[in-house]
Design a protein around this motif. Structure first.
Motif, mmCIF file in Angstrom:
data_model
loop_
_atom_site.group_PDB
_atom_site.id
_atom_site.type_symbol
_atom_site.label_atom_id
_atom_site.label_comp_id
_atom_site.label_asym_id
_atom_site.label_seq_id
_atom_site.Cartn_x
_atom_site.Cartn_y
_atom_site.Cartn_z
ATOM 1 N N GLY A 268 0.812 -1.217 0.000
ATOM 2 C CA GLY A 268 0.000 0.000 0.000
ATOM 3 C C GLY A 268 0.841 1.262 0.000
ATOM 4 O O GLY A 268 0.523 2.230 -0.697
ATOM 5 N N GLU A 269 1.917 1.256 0.778
ATOM 6 C CA GLU A 269 2.803 2.427 0.818
ATOM 7 C C GLU A 269 3.466 2.654 -0.527
ATOM 8 O O GLU A 269 3.556 3.787 -1.002
ATOM 9 C CB GLU A 269 3.876 2.247 1.899
ATOM 10 C CG GLU A 269 3.347 2.371 3.306
ATOM 11 C CD GLU A 269 4.347 1.947 4.365
ATOM 12 O OE1 GLU A 269 4.230 2.451 5.486
ATOM 13 O OE2 GLU A 269 5.239 1.112 4.092
ATOM 14 N N LEU A 270 3.934 1.574 -1.142
ATOM 15 C CA LEU A 270 4.562 1.709 -2.459
ATOM 16 C C LEU A 270 3.547 2.217 -3.480
ATOM 17 O O LEU A 270 3.857 3.111 -4.274
ATOM 18 C CB LEU A 270 5.161 0.380 -2.925
ATOM 19 C CG LEU A 270 5.760 0.385 -4.327
ATOM 20 C CD1 LEU A 270 6.817 1.473 -4.498
ATOM 21 C CD2 LEU A 270 6.319 -0.984 -4.666
ATOM 22 N N ALA A 271 2.346 1.672 -3.446
ATOM 23 C CA ALA A 271 1.310 2.110 -4.381
ATOM 24 C C ALA A 271 1.045 3.604 -4.228
ATOM 25 O O ALA A 271 0.958 4.331 -5.223
ATOM 26 C CB ALA A 271 0.024 1.312 -4.149
ATOM 27 N N ARG B 84 -2.886 -0.412 -5.527
ATOM 28 C CA ARG B 84 -2.266 -1.533 -4.805
ATOM 29 C C ARG B 84 -2.427 -2.811 -5.625
ATOM 30 O O ARG B 84 -1.538 -3.672 -5.634
ATOM 31 C CB ARG B 84 -2.912 -1.679 -3.422
ATOM 32 C CG ARG B 84 -2.269 -2.761 -2.598
ATOM 33 C CD ARG B 84 -2.721 -2.711 -1.130
ATOM 34 N NE ARG B 84 -2.235 -3.867 -0.420
ATOM 35 C CZ ARG B 84 -2.959 -4.958 -0.177
ATOM 36 N NH1 ARG B 84 -4.219 -5.017 -0.543
ATOM 37 N NH2 ARG B 84 -2.428 -5.977 0.457
ATOM 38 N N ALA B 85 -3.535 -2.934 -6.330
ATOM 39 C CA ALA B 85 -3.768 -4.105 -7.182
ATOM 40 C C ALA B 85 -2.679 -4.230 -8.249
ATOM 41 O O ALA B 85 -2.264 -5.340 -8.591
ATOM 42 C CB ALA B 85 -5.145 -4.034 -7.829
ATOM 43 N N SER C 42 0.756 -12.011 -11.974
ATOM 44 C CA SER C 42 -0.511 -12.043 -12.705
ATOM 45 C C SER C 42 -0.606 -10.887 -13.701
ATOM 46 O O SER C 42 -1.373 -10.946 -14.652
ATOM 47 C CB SER C 42 -1.710 -12.034 -11.752
ATOM 48 O OG SER C 42 -1.777 -10.833 -11.021
ATOM 49 N N ILE C 43 0.187 -9.840 -13.479
ATOM 50 C CA ILE C 43 0.316 -8.748 -14.456
ATOM 51 C C ILE C 43 1.738 -8.830 -15.005
ATOM 52 O O ILE C 43 2.713 -8.746 -14.252
ATOM 53 C CB ILE C 43 0.083 -7.367 -13.816
ATOM 54 C CG1 ILE C 43 -1.345 -7.237 -13.296
ATOM 55 C CG2 ILE C 43 0.396 -6.251 -14.823
ATOM 56 C CD1 ILE C 43 -1.617 -5.948 -12.538
#
Length: 63
Positions: A17-20, A27-28, A37-38
């Protein structure tokens, strides 16, 4: 080959979350890139994440 986001993120002590938040991406997106998955995203997203981690894009996303 998985991206090296998780390792770089943990090195900085960031949660997903912090990086996002720092990279201004969802965050996804971080989760998907970390777990594989990406596998395709924009250059802008790669640049934002690398910048938030104080790394070069090539250090995280290229073999």
């Amino acid at each position: 080959m998985p991206f090296k986001i998780k390792e770089a993120r943990k090195e900085k002590g960031f949660t997903q979350g912090e990086l996002a938040k720092r990279a201004n991406v969802s965050r996804a997106t971080i989760i998907g890139l970390e777990n594989g998955s990406i596998t395709v995203t924009t250059t802008e997203t790669l640049t934002k994440i690398a910048g938030a981690l104080d790394k070069k894009v090539s250090d995280i996303f290229l073999a």
